[in-house]
Scaffold this active site. Structure first.
Site, PDB file in Angstrom:
ATOM      1  N   GLU A 209       0.806  -1.216   0.000  1.00 14.22           N
ATOM      2  CA  GLU A 209       0.000   0.000   0.000  1.00 14.22           C
ATOM      3  C   GLU A 209       0.841   1.269   0.000  1.00 14.22           C
ATOM      4  OE1 GLU A 209      -2.827  -0.526   3.147  1.00 14.22           O
ATOM      5  OE2 GLU A 209      -3.914  -2.062   2.035  1.00 14.22           O
ATOM      6  N   LYS A 343     -15.723  -1.371   2.042  1.00  8.95           N
ATOM      7  CA  LYS A 343     -14.998  -1.876   0.872  1.00  8.95           C
ATOM      8  C   LYS A 343     -16.008  -2.412  -0.134  1.00  8.95           C
ATOM      9  CE  LYS A 343     -10.727  -3.154   3.310  1.00  8.95           C
ATOM     10  NZ  LYS A 343      -9.921  -4.285   3.853  1.00  8.95           N
TER      11      LYS A 343
END
Length: 433
Positions: A209, A343
């Site tokens: 990330e 999400k």
């Protein structure tokens, strides 16, 4: 002008070099929506199914040709002729056609790609930005806010090849007045952290990330290095910048012993002991948000954790709630956590995602729109955060273009909306914690 005339699916590559699904939805009049879906590394057991081929001769079994075939075959056949403006109708058609509770027939990756592409095509046909179309779908037309970012600066756990157990260490630039300023502050701290790591003889390679992924002896050492970087960047920790962590504790949990293992530190905790350990960290450092502080099935433990920490900080459910209306409602009834990570690919359609956001907000839970560790250049989550006034966004660090694509989209949106989309900063966290 909004009638669907063509639906195309294809296999593309995500930020980890794994295949994922991209979809195009074409409308009468030449309008096109293009969307690609992400993929997670640490996933909740009750997430909608991400359909993979399992053919070891292609992409080590991670191909998505079955999901792509579903897009090009039955999904396309069912949607052609329908109006893309009716998002809920489109999503219901796909859900019914799939016929399973977890979207395992076609794969949530196939259904979500088409769901988002449909929304984008409809926005294009109306001549408006995606965030504006989402706000209309959400029943909150022309109500926008810019999200407070959780900026990941050190990666651990499943997101990095190092010995740090906690998966994410993040900063929140709470003193910023705009998303533009928040991103600048985040970038400055990110660069100063590189200097601090190098000065201590550590490498500055990054994880999935975009955060740095050094080897460190303890979680407190990580937090101390971040503290030093914040101070050297000229900011006050606890005033200008606060901290957030994602424990991803389901990955730390040993079901054989019912214990939580911090292998990097050689520590073992019971459920209650791990909460007490986290409580100590919040007293030593200005951590105002903890995500997945226990195993997803440890609901008794979460009740204790919420009792101990819930009135002081934001307790975020990711694997705990998996963007599921049903599971979230159960958590609300039991008084577990006070925030939910959103999400899109955990549930599989835009309509269902927005419904979960509404349930959370109505219950007084904060909402955080999130990326996944395997990402693409798709920027939908930036528009979703603004269009639903979610309040917070989690989309990685200040490196890797798959992460920066979302930050840059937020910069564009803020420029377009100006004062119509306030940046509320710390208030977005404090409202429920």
């Amino acid at each position: 002008m909004s009638k669907i005339v063509k639906v195309i699916g294809r296999e593309i590559i995500d930020s980890r070099g794994n295949p994922t699904v991209e979809a195009e939805v074409h409308l009468h009049g030449g309008f096109i929506g293009l969307a690609a879906v992400p993929s997670g590394a640490s996933t909740g057991s009750f997430e909608a199914l991400e359909l993979r081929d399992g053919d070891k001769s292609r992409f080590l079994g991670k191909g998505v040709t079955k999901a792509v075939s579903a897009v090009n075959g039955p999904i396309a056949e069912a949607l052609i002729g329908n109006n893309a403006k009716y998002q809920e109708c489109i999503d219901k058609i796909m859900i019914k056609l799939d016929g399973t509770e977890n979207k395992s027939q076609f794969g949530a990756n196939a259904i979500l790609a088409v769901s988002i592409a449909t929304a984008k095509s409809a926005a294009a046909s109306k001549g408006i930005p995606l965030y504006e179309h989402i706000a209309e779908l959400n029943g909150t037309a022309f109500q926008f806010s810019m999200p407070l970012p959780m900026i990941n600066i050190i990666n651990g756990g499943k997101h990095a090849d190092n010995n740090i157990d906690i998966q994410e260490f993040m900063i929140q630039p709470v003193s910023a007045k705009t998303i533009k300023e928040a991103i600048r502050i985040g970038a400055e701290v990110f660069h100063y952290l590189a200097k601090v790591l190098k000065a201590n003889g550590m490498h500055t390679t990054v994880g999935d990330e975009g955060g740095y992924a050094p080897n460190l002896d303890s979680n407190t050492e990580v937090l101390d290095l971040i503290t030093e970087a914040v101070e050297k960047a000229g900011y006050i920790l606890g005033k200008d910048i606060t901290l957030a962590i994602d424990c991803a504790a389901s990955e730390l949990f040993d079901p054989l012993t019912n214990k939580y293992l911090l292998k990097g530190e050689g520590k073992i905790f019971t459920s209650q002991e791990f909460t007490d350990y986290l409580n100590i960290l919040t007293k030593k450092y200005p951590i105002i948000s903890i995500e997945d502080g226990l195993n997803e099935s440890d609901w008794d433990g979460f009740m204790y954790q919420t009792k101990v920490l819930g009135n002081k900080i934001q307790l975020v459910g990711d694997d705990l709630f998996v963007t599921s209306a049903k599971i979230l409602q159960q958590g609300i009834e039991k008084g577990i956590a006070n925030s939910i990570l959103i999400k899109l690919n955990q549930i599989g359609t835009l309509t269902e995602t927005m419904a979960v956001i509404k349930i959370a907000k109505n219950a007084g839970y904060t909402t955080i729109i999130s990326h996944r560790s395997g990402e693409t250049e798709d920027t939908t989550i930036a528009d979703l955060a603004v269009g639903t006034s979610a309040g917070q966004i989690k989309t990685g660090s200040m490196s890797r273009s798959d992460r920066l694509a979302k930050y840059n989209q937020l910069l564009r949106i803020e420029e377009q909306l100006g004062k119509k989309a306030p940046f509320n900063g710390l208030k977005e966290v404090q409202s429920q914690a």
